[in-house]
Design a protein around this motif. Structure first.
Motif, PDB file in Angstrom:
ATOM      1  N   LEU A   1      31.684  42.643   4.927  1.00 26.12           N
ATOM      2  CA  LEU A   1      32.705  41.593   5.042  1.00 26.12           C
ATOM      3  C   LEU A   1      32.062  40.266   5.428  1.00 26.12           C
ATOM      4  O   LEU A   1      31.354  40.183   6.435  1.00 26.12           O
ATOM      5  CB  LEU A   1      33.709  41.967   6.133  1.00 26.12           C
ATOM      6  N   ILE A   2      32.329  39.244   4.606  1.00 29.99           N
ATOM      7  CA  ILE A   2      31.865  37.897   4.936  1.00 29.99           C
ATOM      8  C   ILE A   2      33.092  36.996   4.963  1.00 29.99           C
ATOM      9  O   ILE A   2      34.019  37.173   4.152  1.00 29.99           O
ATOM     10  CB  ILE A   2      30.873  37.365   3.865  1.00 29.99           C
ATOM     11  N   ALA A   3      33.124  36.045   5.893  1.00 35.21           N
ATOM     12  CA  ALA A   3      34.214  35.055   5.932  1.00 35.21           C
ATOM     13  C   ALA A   3      33.558  33.681   5.960  1.00 35.21           C
ATOM     14  O   ALA A   3      32.708  33.421   6.813  1.00 35.21           O
ATOM     15  CB  ALA A   3      35.054  35.274   7.185  1.00 35.21           C
ATOM     16  N   THR A   4      33.922  32.822   4.997  1.00 33.21           N
ATOM     17  CA  THR A   4      33.328  31.484   4.988  1.00 33.21           C
ATOM     18  C   THR A   4      34.419  30.425   5.152  1.00 33.21           C
ATOM     19  O   THR A   4      35.580  30.658   4.810  1.00 33.21           O
ATOM     20  CB  THR A   4      32.587  31.162   3.661  1.00 33.21           C
ATOM     21  N   ASP A   5      34.006  29.274   5.643  1.00 36.22           N
ATOM     22  CA  ASP A   5      34.913  28.117   5.655  1.00 36.22           C
ATOM     23  C   ASP A   5      34.072  26.849   5.686  1.00 36.22           C
ATOM     24  O   ASP A   5      32.982  26.830   6.265  1.00 36.22           O
ATOM     25  CB  ASP A   5      35.876  28.153   6.846  1.00 36.22           C
ATOM     26  N   VAL A   6      34.617  25.800   5.072  1.00 36.95           N
ATOM     27  CA  VAL A   6      33.883  24.543   4.976  1.00 36.95           C
ATOM     28  C   VAL A   6      34.027  23.714   6.262  1.00 36.95           C
ATOM     29  O   VAL A   6      33.233  22.801   6.494  1.00 36.95           O
ATOM     30  CB  VAL A   6      34.364  23.748   3.731  1.00 36.95           C
ATOM     31  N   ALA A   7      35.033  24.035   7.083  1.00 39.93           N
ATOM     32  CA  ALA A   7      35.311  23.198   8.260  1.00 39.93           C
ATOM     33  C   ALA A   7      34.980  23.938   9.554  1.00 39.93           C
ATOM     34  O   ALA A   7      35.163  25.158   9.661  1.00 39.93           O
ATOM     35  CB  ALA A   7      36.772  22.770   8.242  1.00 39.93           C
ATOM     36  N   LYS A   8      34.506  23.148  10.540  1.00 36.20           N
ATOM     37  CA  LYS A   8      34.061  23.762  11.798  1.00 36.20           C
ATOM     38  C   LYS A   8      35.210  24.364  12.606  1.00 36.20           C
ATOM     39  O   LYS A   8      35.057  25.425  13.213  1.00 36.20           O
ATOM     40  CB  LYS A   8      33.319  22.721  12.647  1.00 36.20           C
ATOM     41  N   GLY A   9      36.379  23.666  12.614  1.00 36.59           N
ATOM     42  CA  GLY A   9      37.530  24.159  13.393  1.00 36.59           C
ATOM     43  C   GLY A   9      37.919  25.578  12.982  1.00 36.59           C
ATOM     44  O   GLY A   9      37.968  26.491  13.830  1.00 36.59           O
ATOM     45  N   PRO A  10      38.185  25.796  11.672  1.00 39.41           N
ATOM     46  CA  PRO A  10      38.512  27.147  11.222  1.00 39.41           C
ATOM     47  C   PRO A  10      37.403  28.171  11.527  1.00 39.41           C
ATOM     48  O   PRO A  10      37.701  29.312  11.889  1.00 39.41           O
ATOM     49  CB  PRO A  10      38.692  26.978   9.711  1.00 39.41           C
ATOM     50  N   ILE A  11      36.149  27.758  11.424  1.00 39.33           N
ATOM     51  CA  ILE A  11      35.046  28.697  11.712  1.00 39.33           C
ATOM     52  C   ILE A  11      35.114  29.124  13.178  1.00 39.33           C
ATOM     53  O   ILE A  11      34.954  30.303  13.508  1.00 39.33           O
ATOM     54  CB  ILE A  11      33.664  28.049  11.371  1.00 39.33           C
ATOM     55  N   GLU A  12      35.402  28.153  14.059  1.00 41.05           N
ATOM     56  CA  GLU A  12      35.521  28.484  15.487  1.00 41.05           C
ATOM     57  C   GLU A  12      36.677  29.452  15.711  1.00 41.05           C
ATOM     58  O   GLU A  12      36.553  30.432  16.454  1.00 41.05           O
ATOM     59  CB  GLU A  12      35.738  27.206  16.328  1.00 41.05           C
ATOM     60  N   SER A  13      37.804  29.171  15.039  1.00 42.00           N
ATOM     61  CA  SER A  13      38.968  30.045  15.237  1.00 42.00           C
ATOM     62  C   SER A  13      38.687  31.438  14.660  1.00 42.00           C
ATOM     63  O   SER A  13      39.048  32.463  15.261  1.00 42.00           O
ATOM     64  CB  SER A  13      40.212  29.363  14.666  1.00 42.00           C
TER      65      SER A  13
END
Ligand SMILES: C[S@@+](CC[C@H](N)C(=O)[O-])C[C@H]1O[C@@H](n2cnc3c(N)ncnc32)[C@H](O)[C@@H]1O
Length: 265
Positions: free
Chosen positions: A48-60
């Motif tokens: 399982l990998i989860a990616t996001d372009v923004a730091k806020g969502p990555i923190e959450s």
């Protein structure tokens, strides 16, 4: 916290259910990482990998994953689209909750990663015709199309697969579009609404289509206020698409009425 307690919304649960057992999965634009968390605790996915372009969502996402004690199961990566994923690392990609244009950009700009993928699960918030056109012209075949309704909003979901290890020249056209390819306008209509849904319409799908019809009528009226040659051409295109839609809706309503009549005989 109970490891098995995550509750997904109807939209997210429907998407998660499309992920096959044994998948090497990535959720692009994960935000909260709810789907990877759900899959880690309820299914047999391999990775399982989860990616996001923004730091806020990555923190959450990180916080939620830690809360569920899944940091060793879910790899969270910051970056644009599929850039944080290595070619061959995943076979199933989910892109949900963003525009169709962005979804296509993500897929088109990571060709090597996409070449090793055999399932795409896509839930564009708009412009789904761009998504279907990308799939149709890149060797993906539609497997499932669904429209669900949640909190007064319609969501389109598109699942497509591709057979791996075939040369680009050997890619077969998607048979789902067979009866829509005889005219560019009809093919465009199928890209807009989905050939599988047009062949097997559900009541949510018909409601979504009627909502789109209202939007197109408004659009046509707005474009009519301009007399530039571009506006005139655009108006013609919208008019044609509304006409095709009206013919299709009439046909479906007659079919549904016939079915009802046969049932009650
Ligand atoms: C509305 S949220 C959807 C979250 C989740 N996928 C869902 O369906 O509930 C959109 C997320 O996509 C992320 N996003 C937008 N463009 C992206 C891109 N090019 N690459 C990765 N993530 C992106 C945003 O930062 C945001 O967290």
């Amino acid at each position: 916290m109970d490891l098995l307690s995550i509750q997904l919304s109807k939209r997210l649960k429907t998407l998660a259910d499309y992920v096959p057992d044994g998948a090497r999965f990535v959720d692009v634009g994960t935000d909260h990482a709810y789907i990877p968390i759900y899959l880690a605790t309820t299914s047999n996915v391999k990775s399982l990998i989860a990616t996001d372009v923004a730091k806020g969502p990555i923190e959450s996402a990180k916080q939620n994953v830690q809360q569920y004690q899944l940091a060793d199961r879910i790899s969270i990566r910051l970056g644009n689209g599929l850039m944080p994923v290595m070619p061959g690392e995943v076979d199933t990609v989910l892109i949900a909750g963003m525009g169709g244009h962005t979804a296509v950009e993500i897929l088109a700009s990571s060709k090597k990663v996409v070449d090793s993928v055999h399932k795409l699960i896509l839930q564009p918030m708009n412009a789904s015709h761009l998504v279907r056109r990308y799939l149709d012209t890149n060797g993906f075949h539609l497997q499932t199309e669904t429209v669900i309704e949640e909190d007064g909003r319609f969501y389109e979901m598109i699942v497509a697969g591709r057979i791996l290890d075939i040369d680009q020249e050997q890619l077969q056209p998607d048979i789902a579009y067979e009866k829509f390819r005889f005219s560019q306008n009809i093919l465009q209509f199928a890209y807009e609404f989905g050939p599988l849904l047009l062949n097997n319409p559900t009541s949510s799908f018909v409601s979504m289509m009627k909502q789109t019809r209202d939007k197109w009528i408004n659009l046509r009226e707005n474009i009519a206020k301009s007399d530039s040659s571009r506006a005139v051409m655009r108006q013609e295109t919208v008019k044609t698409q509304i006409q095709i839609m009206d013919d299709w809706l009439k046909n479906v309503e007659e079919r549904l009425a016939d079915d009802e009549w046969n049932r009650t005989r």
